[in-house]
Write an enzyme that holds these catalytic residues in place. Structure first.
Site, PDB file in Angstrom:
ATOM      1  N   ARG A  25      -6.531   2.801  13.139  1.00 28.78           N
ATOM      2  CA  ARG A  25      -5.925   3.868  13.684  1.00 28.78           C
ATOM      3  C   ARG A  25      -5.127   3.158  14.897  1.00 28.78           C
ATOM      4  O   ARG A  25      -6.099   2.469  15.794  1.00 28.78           O
ATOM      5  CB  ARG A  25      -6.194   4.801  13.754  1.00 28.78           C
ATOM      6  N   TYR A  58      -5.761  -2.586  -0.014  1.00 32.01           N
ATOM      7  CA  TYR A  58      -5.928  -2.332   0.984  1.00 32.01           C
ATOM      8  C   TYR A  58      -7.084  -1.958   1.776  1.00 32.01           C
ATOM      9  O   TYR A  58      -8.222  -1.301   0.945  1.00 32.01           O
ATOM     10  CB  TYR A  58      -5.613  -0.312   0.326  1.00 32.01           C
ATOM     11  N   HIS A 130       2.372  -4.833  -8.083  1.00 31.39           N
ATOM     12  CA  HIS A 130       2.583  -4.466  -5.830  1.00 31.39           C
ATOM     13  C   HIS A 130       3.834  -5.113  -5.666  1.00 31.39           C
ATOM     14  O   HIS A 130       4.668  -4.295  -4.597  1.00 31.39           O
ATOM     15  CB  HIS A 130       1.355  -5.106  -5.304  1.00 31.39           C
ATOM     16  N   ARG A 131       4.242  -6.504  -6.275  1.00 31.72           N
ATOM     17  CA  ARG A 131       5.321  -7.040  -5.205  1.00 31.72           C
ATOM     18  C   ARG A 131       5.464  -7.916  -6.084  1.00 31.72           C
ATOM     19  O   ARG A 131       4.466  -9.166  -6.881  1.00 31.72           O
ATOM     20  CB  ARG A 131       5.095  -7.613  -4.057  1.00 31.72           C
ATOM     21  N   ASN A 161       7.883  -2.289  -5.045  1.00 34.65           N
ATOM     22  CA  ASN A 161       8.860  -3.235  -4.340  1.00 34.65           C
ATOM     23  C   ASN A 161       9.234  -3.762  -5.809  1.00 34.65           C
ATOM     24  O   ASN A 161      10.075  -4.925  -5.395  1.00 34.65           O
ATOM     25  CB  ASN A 161       8.157  -4.590  -3.684  1.00 34.65           C
ATOM     26  N   GLN A 182       7.590   2.353  -7.389  1.00 30.98           N
ATOM     27  CA  GLN A 182       6.874   2.534  -6.263  1.00 30.98           C
ATOM     28  C   GLN A 182       7.503   1.952  -5.366  1.00 30.98           C
ATOM     29  O   GLN A 182       7.553   1.154  -5.429  1.00 30.98           O
ATOM     30  CB  GLN A 182       5.939   2.335  -6.443  1.00 30.98           C
ATOM     31  N   SER A 210       5.569   5.045   2.094  1.00 29.65           N
ATOM     32  CA  SER A 210       5.649   5.458   3.116  1.00 29.65           C
ATOM     33  C   SER A 210       6.804   6.282   3.132  1.00 29.65           C
ATOM     34  O   SER A 210       8.256   6.648   3.994  1.00 29.65           O
ATOM     35  CB  SER A 210       6.782   4.504   4.111  1.00 29.65           C
TER      36      SER A 210
END
Length: 287
Positions: A25, A58, A130-131, A161, A182, A210
């Site tokens: 955070r 992640y 993912h990419r 992506n 996504q 996002s």
């Protein structure tokens, strides 16, 4: 909770993006406390969320892959293993603070085995590339995902992506196994309109990552978000709720996956599924 279609599955109209549960955070410089992270997943279930998005990469900087997958699996076991669609991703490694892409078929095969183990399942509900890896032909990478599908290790395939040409190429390889894309999409990032329109054409779900574009507090919102703050205020709700309601109204193909690391955040966001915006409000937010 409203529902939307993700391939052959009906899921909640919003999902829970798991990434913030495994990232430091900004305000504290620390990970969310584990009990609070698990409570956030449970709060999502309580408000009717039946779709959770994670990824093997992640994780906090340093330990490597899997922190988020393991955390979500733990939370679901503690909740009695509810019927929730879990989407994860492969195609990125972790090297300390770096996130190198790796689209080699041998890595994709290795990555999915790790995700299966961490999630404690025999077949992944939705496995997403993912990419794109510029060092590996896209068809070669997507062919590896097709093999995973044919082998029964994954039940559905998604892209992340990806541009329109890549979506069409993947659709030609995967056929009905491909169910979603996504990409980043939010009030401050709308350049994925062509991908959204192609998803509508091909019958694919579009999963904005996002989706609130970094929106935090109304007092310090950038100009891109001012209208959302004002529309939210008119309804007595947060700018975040107004943003998610706008996305849901934008297209029936959209299933936003807002991230959350506190129970209150996902509870607030989920209320957006009950917020109806007027035609004038939508026109203003679309501008």
């Amino acid at each position: 909770m409203q529902t939307r279609q993700l391939g052959d599955r009906s899921v909640s109209a919003i999902g829970l993006g798991g990434m913030p549960l495994s990232r430091v955070r900004f305000a504290t410089g620390e990970l969310p406390p584990r009990d609070e992270a698990i409570a956030t997943v449970h709060a999502a279930l309580e408000v009717g969320v039946t779709f959770i998005d994670t990824a093997d990469c992640y994780a906090p900087d340093g330990p490597g892959l899997g922190h988020n997958e393991e955390l979500i699996a733990e939370a679901l076991r503690a909740a009695g293993s509810p019927d929730v669609l879990i989407a994860t991703k492969g195609g990125i490694r972790r090297d300390g603070a770096d996130w190198p892409v790796d689209g080699r078929p041998e890595w994709i095969r290795e990555a999915v085995q790790g995700s299966l183990k961490r999630l404690g399942v025999e077949s992944i509900d939705l496995y997403q590339h993912h990419r794109p890896d510029p060092a590996v032909p896209y068809a070669e990478t997507i062919g590896a995902f097709k093999e995973l599908y044919d082998d029964g290790l994954v039940q559905r395939v998604g892209l992340s992506n990806a541009d329109p040409d890549q979506i069409r190429e993947a659709h030609g390889i995967l056929g009905d196994a491909l169910v979603s894309v996504q990409n980043q999409y939010s009030p401050s990032f709308r350049s994925s309109e062509p991908e959204l329109e192609l998803c509508e054409e091909l019958g694919l779900a579009f999963l904005p990552w996002s989706p609130m574009g970094g929106m935090r507090h109304a007092a310090d919102l950038a100009d891109d978000f001012k209208a959302f703050a004002e529309v939210g205020e008119a309804h007595g709700v947060s700018p975040q709720q107004a943003c998610i309601a706008w996305l849901l109204a934008r297209s029936p193909s959209i299933i936003p996956i807002p991230g959350a690391s506190r129970p209150a955040s996902i509870r607030d966001t989920a209320e957006a599924t009950h917020l109806e915006l007027s035609a004038d409000e939508l026109a203003r937010l679309n501008a």
